[in-house]
Design a protein around this motif. Sequence first.
Motif, short mmCIF file in Angstrom:
data_model
loop_
_atom_site.label_atom_id
_atom_site.label_comp_id
_atom_site.label_asym_id
_atom_site.label_seq_id
_atom_site.Cartn_x
_atom_site.Cartn_y
_atom_site.Cartn_z
N ASN A 180 0.86 -1.18 0.00
CA ASN A 180 0.00 0.00 0.00
C ASN A 180 0.90 1.23 0.00
O ASN A 180 1.92 1.26 0.66
CB ASN A 180 -0.90 0.00 1.24
CG ASN A 180 -1.96 1.07 1.17
OD1 ASN A 180 -1.66 2.25 1.37
ND2 ASN A 180 -3.19 0.69 0.90
N GLU A 181 0.49 2.23 -0.76
CA GLU A 181 1.29 3.45 -0.82
C GLU A 181 0.55 4.68 -0.36
O GLU A 181 1.07 5.77 -0.41
CB GLU A 181 1.80 3.66 -2.25
CG GLU A 181 0.72 3.65 -3.29
CD GLU A 181 1.28 3.46 -4.69
OE1 GLU A 181 1.28 4.45 -5.43
OE2 GLU A 181 1.70 2.35 -5.00
N ARG A 182 -0.69 4.49 0.11
CA ARG A 182 -1.45 5.63 0.64
C ARG A 182 -1.59 5.46 2.14
O ARG A 182 -2.68 5.22 2.66
CB ARG A 182 -2.81 5.70 -0.04
CG ARG A 182 -2.72 5.91 -1.54
CD ARG A 182 -4.09 6.04 -2.16
NE ARG A 182 -4.73 7.27 -1.72
CZ ARG A 182 -6.02 7.53 -1.92
NH1 ARG A 182 -6.80 6.67 -2.54
NH2 ARG A 182 -6.55 8.67 -1.50
N MET A 183 -0.48 5.54 2.83
CA MET A 183 -0.50 5.33 4.27
C MET A 183 0.60 6.14 4.94
O MET A 183 1.46 6.71 4.27
CB MET A 183 -0.36 3.85 4.61
CG MET A 183 0.79 3.12 3.92
SD MET A 183 2.39 3.31 4.74
CE MET A 183 2.08 2.50 6.29
N LYS A 184 0.54 6.19 6.26
CA LYS A 184 1.57 6.85 7.06
C LYS A 184 1.98 5.87 8.16
O LYS A 184 1.15 5.09 8.64
CB LYS A 184 1.04 8.14 7.68
CG LYS A 184 0.65 9.17 6.65
CD LYS A 184 0.06 10.40 7.30
CE LYS A 184 -0.33 11.43 6.24
NZ LYS A 184 -1.02 12.58 6.82
N PHE A 185 3.24 5.91 8.54
CA PHE A 185 3.67 4.98 9.58
C PHE A 185 4.46 5.68 10.68
O PHE A 185 5.07 6.73 10.47
CB PHE A 185 4.47 3.83 8.99
CG PHE A 185 5.73 4.20 8.26
CD1 PHE A 185 6.91 4.44 8.96
CD2 PHE A 185 5.74 4.29 6.88
CE1 PHE A 185 8.07 4.76 8.28
CE2 PHE A 185 6.91 4.61 6.20
CZ PHE A 185 8.07 4.85 6.91
N MET B 282 -8.62 3.03 18.53
CA MET B 282 -9.98 3.54 18.40
C MET B 282 -10.36 3.78 16.94
O MET B 282 -11.52 3.93 16.61
CB MET B 282 -10.14 4.85 19.19
CG MET B 282 -9.87 4.71 20.68
SD MET B 282 -10.98 3.53 21.48
CE MET B 282 -12.52 4.39 21.35
N LYS B 283 -9.37 3.80 16.06
CA LYS B 283 -9.64 4.10 14.65
C LYS B 283 -9.61 2.82 13.83
O LYS B 283 -8.69 2.02 13.96
CB LYS B 283 -8.58 5.06 14.11
CG LYS B 283 -8.68 6.47 14.62
CD LYS B 283 -7.57 7.28 13.97
CE LYS B 283 -7.88 8.75 13.96
NZ LYS B 283 -6.85 9.51 13.24
N SER B 284 -10.56 2.67 12.93
CA SER B 284 -10.61 1.49 12.06
C SER B 284 -9.58 1.58 10.93
O SER B 284 -9.37 0.62 10.21
CB SER B 284 -12.00 1.34 11.45
OG SER B 284 -12.32 2.47 10.66
N THR B 285 -8.90 2.72 10.81
CA THR B 285 -7.88 2.90 9.77
C THR B 285 -6.47 2.71 10.31
O THR B 285 -5.51 2.88 9.58
CB THR B 285 -7.99 4.30 9.14
OG1 THR B 285 -7.87 5.27 10.17
CG2 THR B 285 -9.31 4.47 8.39
N ASN C 40 -8.10 4.21 4.27
CA ASN C 40 -9.48 3.82 4.63
C ASN C 40 -9.48 2.52 5.42
O ASN C 40 -8.47 1.81 5.49
CB ASN C 40 -10.39 3.74 3.40
CG ASN C 40 -9.91 2.70 2.41
OD1 ASN C 40 -9.66 1.55 2.77
ND2 ASN C 40 -9.80 3.08 1.15
N ALA C 41 -10.63 2.20 6.00
CA ALA C 41 -10.75 1.03 6.87
C ALA C 41 -10.58 -0.28 6.11
O ALA C 41 -10.06 -1.25 6.66
CB ALA C 41 -12.11 1.06 7.59
N ALA C 42 -11.01 -0.34 4.85
CA ALA C 42 -10.89 -1.58 4.07
C ALA C 42 -9.43 -1.95 3.86
O ALA C 42 -9.05 -3.12 3.96
CB ALA C 42 -11.61 -1.43 2.73
N GLN C 43 -8.59 -0.96 3.55
CA GLN C 43 -7.16 -1.22 3.38
C GLN C 43 -6.55 -1.74 4.68
O GLN C 43 -5.75 -2.67 4.67
CB GLN C 43 -6.44 0.05 2.94
CG GLN C 43 -6.82 0.53 1.56
CD GLN C 43 -6.29 1.92 1.26
OE1 GLN C 43 -5.80 2.62 2.15
NE2 GLN C 43 -6.37 2.33 0.01
#
Length: 195
Positions: free
Chosen positions: A36-41, A95-98, A120-123
């Motif tokens: 995945n490339e639309r994320m933050k870590f 607490m977050k689904s993402t 998003n939560a699906a990812q």
Amino acid sequence: MASINDIPYQVIRHNPNEETRKVPIPLASEGFFFHNERMKFTVKTSSRHYATKLPGFVYLTNRRLVLIAKEPKDSFESFQIIFEEVLSLKASRTMKSTVSSYVCHTVHEHGIQVELEFHNAAQCQTYNDYMKMIVVTAAAQNLAPAETDLMEASHLEYVELPPSYSTVAAGVTDPILEQTPIHSSRIPSYSAATQ
């Protein structure tokens, strides 16, 4: 083992209008399950805080978790955990689904905290499904202990084989796992060679 800033990767751009992608060079017998490339870590160890909500790429394979920053920040560019050297991996409640968060202990590091924030939560759920599968398989092979929250509700009937390295590099989306309750002993071992 957890590694900082020593993960070899290649930069890929298929056409001038596309953003560049950083893809790790595969290890021997490594198959890619998820990217995945639309994320933050965020990455912290018991001795240092390396990154907070750094935009980047995540790659989950049958052998490791790899995080690569889109742009290096404060001398931090990449991070990986080799699953064969994991002693424990425990999910943290969020607490977050993402957001997917957990603490990992390896033979070399104590208390590596990793938090991934997806678009998003699906990812996020897809990532968690793959991580559960890997932890269950590792535990069955005595590579990691069975005591982990990630193993809860890992109801997987079948898993598609991971895509090849060339498929991941081309940006093809990952298959989503179907979920049906079974015993973890029926989950096969994955060591797909790259194509």
